[in-house]
Design a protein around this motif. Structure first.
Motif, short mmCIF file in Angstrom:
data_model
loop_
_atom_site.label_atom_id
_atom_site.label_comp_id
_atom_site.label_asym_id
_atom_site.label_seq_id
_atom_site.Cartn_x
_atom_site.Cartn_y
_atom_site.Cartn_z
N ASN A 1 15.01 8.65 -4.01
CA ASN A 1 15.62 9.64 -4.89
C ASN A 1 14.81 10.93 -4.94
O ASN A 1 15.38 12.02 -5.03
N GLY A 2 13.49 10.81 -4.87
CA GLY A 2 12.66 12.02 -4.81
C GLY A 2 13.01 12.82 -3.56
O GLY A 2 13.18 14.05 -3.61
N ILE B 1 8.96 17.75 -3.17
CA ILE B 1 9.75 16.97 -4.13
C ILE B 1 9.51 17.52 -5.54
O ILE B 1 10.45 17.69 -6.33
N GLU C 1 15.79 12.63 -1.98
CA GLU C 1 17.16 13.11 -2.23
C GLU C 1 17.11 14.46 -2.98
O GLU C 1 17.81 15.42 -2.61
N TYR C 2 16.29 14.53 -4.00
CA TYR C 2 16.16 15.78 -4.75
C TYR C 2 15.67 16.90 -3.83
O TYR C 2 16.15 18.03 -3.89
N GLN D 1 17.63 20.28 -2.84
CA GLN D 1 17.06 21.59 -3.18
C GLN D 1 16.92 22.46 -1.93
O GLN D 1 17.23 23.66 -1.94
N ALA E 1 11.41 20.57 -6.22
CA ALA E 1 12.84 20.28 -6.40
C ALA E 1 13.11 19.83 -7.84
O ALA E 1 14.11 20.22 -8.45
N VAL E 2 12.21 19.01 -8.38
CA VAL E 2 12.37 18.57 -9.78
C VAL E 2 12.23 19.78 -10.70
O VAL E 2 13.04 19.98 -11.62
N GLN F 1 19.57 15.79 -14.40
CA GLN F 1 18.91 14.69 -13.70
C GLN F 1 18.80 13.50 -14.63
O GLN F 1 18.67 13.65 -15.83
N GLY G 1 13.85 11.34 -9.89
CA GLY G 1 13.05 12.33 -9.15
C GLY G 1 11.76 12.63 -9.90
O GLY G 1 10.69 12.75 -9.31
N ARG G 2 11.90 12.71 -11.22
CA ARG G 2 10.73 12.96 -12.06
C ARG G 2 9.74 11.80 -11.94
O ARG G 2 8.53 12.02 -11.82
N ARG H 1 15.24 22.14 -10.86
CA ARG H 1 16.29 21.70 -11.79
C ARG H 1 15.89 22.06 -13.21
O ARG H 1 16.73 22.51 -14.01
#
Ligand code: 6PG
Length: 477
Positions: A187-188, A281, A190-191, A195, A284-285, A260, A264-265, A288
């Motif tokens: 998922n990280g 990553i 993915e973020y 992004q 990207a977090v 979110q 990712g966090r 958001r």
């Protein structure tokens, strides 16, 4: 007891997974806190296969063949614990409880430990692919004991997505929380992928003046090359979509505040604890997070920016190819960082994760599925101890060929006042790894100056301290 597997928690992911098992010839016991949902599922989809509708927890457990295999598909966190508390007393040693939600791997480790004391296998399983994946074939990342995989693996292999070469997109990732850890890093990534794609779009639109429809076309072209991936494919769809109410590009009528659920966090929080640089990553977090601060953004809208003109003509046409290079190079960096984190987690927790196998099971079914993953798998298969993806000759060559355009694109973004946090962080990571010397030497000097934290030297073994407030002679610490 006739059911080979059970699913409790029949929201969309749970019911689609249950249907997937049934469509693959398994008898599936289904259960939900409110029985109406169970009845509705069987009524609507009963024709797809063999379901056993269970109204109570006891009925559900009794319906399962031994050792029982029951999949919990409820919300991560307390709801999962509540279901475990309800079912554990009804189970017997050897039974396998599977958590298919997006649980935090530390919770999975705790639950596995607690249930192991009662002889029950607890398997945290990362499942990716959204609702459609759950039904038609997700990518499945199971943790838990090797014995539990013996009982479960063959069934998962049946319902999982298949890669282009026919291999099921699942394999035993490692013990206890390994599966959920790998799903978290998925998922990280993915973020980061999302992004990077968003930055590419923003650049094409603002620096080169492309319309959303033209960018959709550009992405369709890219999707036929080395960037071939699910996320590029759906991005083209989203960009080509026109809002029916206004006739405007859909992307122009959606509020620009990205939300979110938190995985990712977690990736970044965990990376911090492990000391792994996942800067792409992380950006990207944070991107958001920035998007969501409406008040701060409104208050900042009048801040000065550059007075750049968009590119035109041939320069605008040529820009897309440069952005493709920047996107591809940054993508290599995101995966380099993500796989580094998986290696670090595996070492920290003694999971023995095979990185090539992880790349392999992400080739189909999941959100980050991409042609590119075949390459990553090949790199780790060829050299399981590869220090990092950039140490692979193939990736090194490609990123080297991309780097001039990558720099030009980041420079154009900076000159044009377009935020490209993930492109820029990825490029900085690349340059940091390449550097002969880093200014970390200066950081060490500062630390020694104000806190006598000591430093090591390049030319001799040992720890040293300079008497900064004295005569500045060097002492051995
Ligand atoms: C998947 C996805 C999925 C995730 C959503 C939402 O692999 O199928 O990762 O598990 O929950 O993408 O994530 P955010 O709400 O955090 O964007």
């Amino acid at each position: 007891s006739t059911a080979q597997i059970g699913v409790t928690g029949l929201a969309v992911m749970g019911s689609n997974l249950a249907r997937n098992f049934a469509r693959n010839g398994f008898t599936v016991a289904v259960h939900n806190r409110t029985a109406a949902k169970t009845r509705a599922l069987v009524e609507e989809f009963g024709h797809e296969g063999d379901f056993v509708a269970a109204e109570s927890a006891k009925e559900f457990v009794d319906a399962l063949e031994r050792p029982r295999r029951l999949i919990v598909m409820v919300k991560a966190g307390e709801p999962t614990d509540a279901v475990i508390r309800e079912f554990a007393p009804l189970l017997e040693p050897g039974d396998v409880v599977i958590d298919g939600g997006n649980a935090h791997f530390e919770d999975t480790r705790r639950r596995e430990r607690e249930l192991r004391e009662r002889g029950i296998h607890f398997v945290g399983v990362g499942i990716s692919g959204g609702e459609e994946g759950a039904l038609l074939g997700p990518s499945i990342m199971p943790g838990g004991s090797p014995e539990s995989y013996d009982a479960l693996g063959p069934m998962l292999e049946r319902i999982a997505a298949k890669a282009a070469d026919g291999t099921p997109c699942t394999s035993h990732v490692g013990p206890d929380g390994a599966g959920h850890f790998v799903k978290m890093v998925h998922n990280g990534i993915e973020y980061a992928d999302m992004q990077l794609i968003a930055e590419a779009y923003h650049l094409l639109r603002k620096v080169a003046g492309y319309s959303p429809a033209r960018i959709a076309e550009t992405f369709r072209t890219w999707n036929r090359g080395r960037l071939d991936s699910y996320l590029i494919e759906i991005t083209a769809e989203v960009l080509a979509h026109v809002d029916t109410a206004t006739g405007k590009p859909f992307v122009d009528v959606v509020a620009d505040a990205a939300e979110q659920k938190g995985t990712g966090r977690w990736t970044v929080q965990t990376a911090m604890d492990l000391g792994v640089p996942v800067s792409g990553i992380a950006e990207a977090v944070f991107a958001r997070a920035v998007s969501g601060h409406a008040g701060l953004r409104a208050a900042s809208r009048g801040l000065a920016g550059p007075s750049a003109q968009p590119l035109a003509g041939e320069a605008a046409d040529a820009f897309a190819a440069k952005v493709e290079q920047a996107l591809y190079a940054s993508k290599i960096v995101s995966y380099t960082q993500g796989f580094h984190q998986i290696r670090a987690g595996s070492e920290e927790y003694g999971w023995g994760i095979d990185l090539g196998a992880v790349a392999s099971l992400w080739r189909g079914g999941c959100i980050i599925r991409a042609a590119f993953l075949d390459r990553i798998r090949a790199a780790y298969d060829a050299r399981p101890d590869l220090p990092g993806l950039l140490a692979d000759a193939g990736f090194a060559q490609e990123i080297g060929a991309a780097q001039d355009d990558w720099r030009a694109v980041v420079a154009a973004a900076v000159a044009g006042g377009i935020p490209v946090p993930a492109f820029a962080a990825s490029l900085s990571y690349y340059d940091a790894l390449r550097a002969e010397r880093l200014p970390a030497a200066l950081t060490q000097g500062q630390r020694d100056f104000f806190g006598a934290h000591t430093y090591r030297r390049t030319d001799r073994e040992g720890s040293f301290h300079t008497l900064w407030s004295g005569d500045r002679t060097e002492t051995t610490a």
